[in-house]
Design a protein around this motif. Structure first.
Motif, mmCIF file in Angstrom:
data_model
loop_
_atom_site.group_PDB
_atom_site.id
_atom_site.type_symbol
_atom_site.label_atom_id
_atom_site.label_comp_id
_atom_site.label_asym_id
_atom_site.label_seq_id
_atom_site.Cartn_x
_atom_site.Cartn_y
_atom_site.Cartn_z
ATOM 1 N N UNK A 49 0.760 -1.147 -0.134
ATOM 2 C CA UNK A 49 -0.087 0.042 -0.026
ATOM 3 C C UNK A 49 0.839 1.192 -0.033
ATOM 4 N N UNK A 50 1.742 1.273 0.810
ATOM 5 C CA UNK A 50 2.522 2.687 0.845
ATOM 6 C C UNK A 50 3.202 2.954 -0.514
ATOM 7 N N UNK A 58 -1.563 9.098 -4.277
ATOM 8 C CA UNK A 58 -2.578 8.806 -3.361
ATOM 9 C C UNK A 58 -2.084 9.811 -2.213
ATOM 10 N N UNK A 59 -3.060 10.426 -1.686
ATOM 11 C CA UNK A 59 -2.769 11.218 -0.325
ATOM 12 C C UNK A 59 -2.783 10.378 0.795
ATOM 13 N N UNK A 60 -2.112 10.420 1.867
ATOM 14 C CA UNK A 60 -2.233 9.621 3.026
ATOM 15 C C UNK A 60 -3.729 9.277 3.445
ATOM 16 N N UNK A 61 -4.437 10.421 3.568
ATOM 17 C CA UNK A 61 -5.838 10.099 3.732
ATOM 18 C C UNK A 61 -6.585 9.454 2.864
ATOM 19 N N UNK A 65 -8.741 4.007 0.569
ATOM 20 C CA UNK A 65 -9.710 3.769 -0.387
ATOM 21 C C UNK A 65 -9.184 2.405 -1.391
ATOM 22 N N UNK A 66 -7.831 2.470 -1.270
ATOM 23 C CA UNK A 66 -7.506 1.010 -2.256
ATOM 24 C C UNK A 66 -8.035 -0.163 -1.705
ATOM 25 N N UNK A 67 -7.937 -0.328 -0.393
ATOM 26 C CA UNK A 67 -8.389 -1.544 0.313
ATOM 27 C C UNK A 67 -9.810 -1.536 0.426
#
Length: 163
Positions: A49-50, A58-61, A65-67
């Motif tokens: 993910x990171x 992607x922003x951290x916030x 939404x990926x998962x």
């Protein structure tokens, strides 16, 4: 009738194999590999993910939404697709679901924007929702009640846990 060295057993309505024959072994392998792949698909993404977030901007916030897009669709549509499998055919839904899973996984791997990845994950979740109940249903209907079905379901549970 009783079991005689791997012979068949009379189950009243027909003969039931006492051991896994070649066809049942193939069915078992295909279904177990598919179920394991689904379990791994959900968990493996969390490790990457990171890196995915950095690569696509992607922003951290919004990384969640990926998962979450996958999990919402997979969990939310499983019962519906179980009924669809009953109405239109388990094998058909299983194969269509695997095809959609493969194509959406390819799209997710080739994604060059956050939106494209989220859409791919939604389709992966829908495919998982279709394949999971159809695969489990095929597993229980392909193997006769008794030791063969128990063995198949035990292997399925072990692989799902491992995934």
């Amino acid at each position: 009738m009783s079991v005689v060295e791997g012979a068949r057993v009379d189950a009243g309505a027909g003969e039931v194999p006492a051991r896994l024959d070649g066809r049942l072994k193939l069915v078992l392998v295909v279904l177990l590999v598919a179920q394991f792949m689904l379990a791994v698909d959900f968990s493996i993404l969390n490790v990457a993910l990171p890196v995915i977030g950095d690569g696509l901007g992607f922003s951290l916030s919004n990384l969640q939404w990926i998962a979450t897009s996958f999990a919402l669709c997979a969990a939310g549509f499983t019962l519906l697709f179980g009924r669809v499998a009953d109405l239109f055919g388990r094998r058909r839904l299983f194969l269509v679901g695997l095809a959609v899973l493969g194509l959406s996984s390819l799209a997710g791997g080739l994604a060059n924007s956050p939106e494209m990845l989220i859409v791919a994950r939604v389709f992966q979740g829908l495919a998982t929702a279709a394949v999971t109940p159809a695969g489990l249903s095929l597993l229980t209907t392909s193997f006769p009640e008794g030791p063969l079905r128990e063995k198949a379901l035990g292997l399925n549970g072990a692989l799902m846990s491992a995934g």
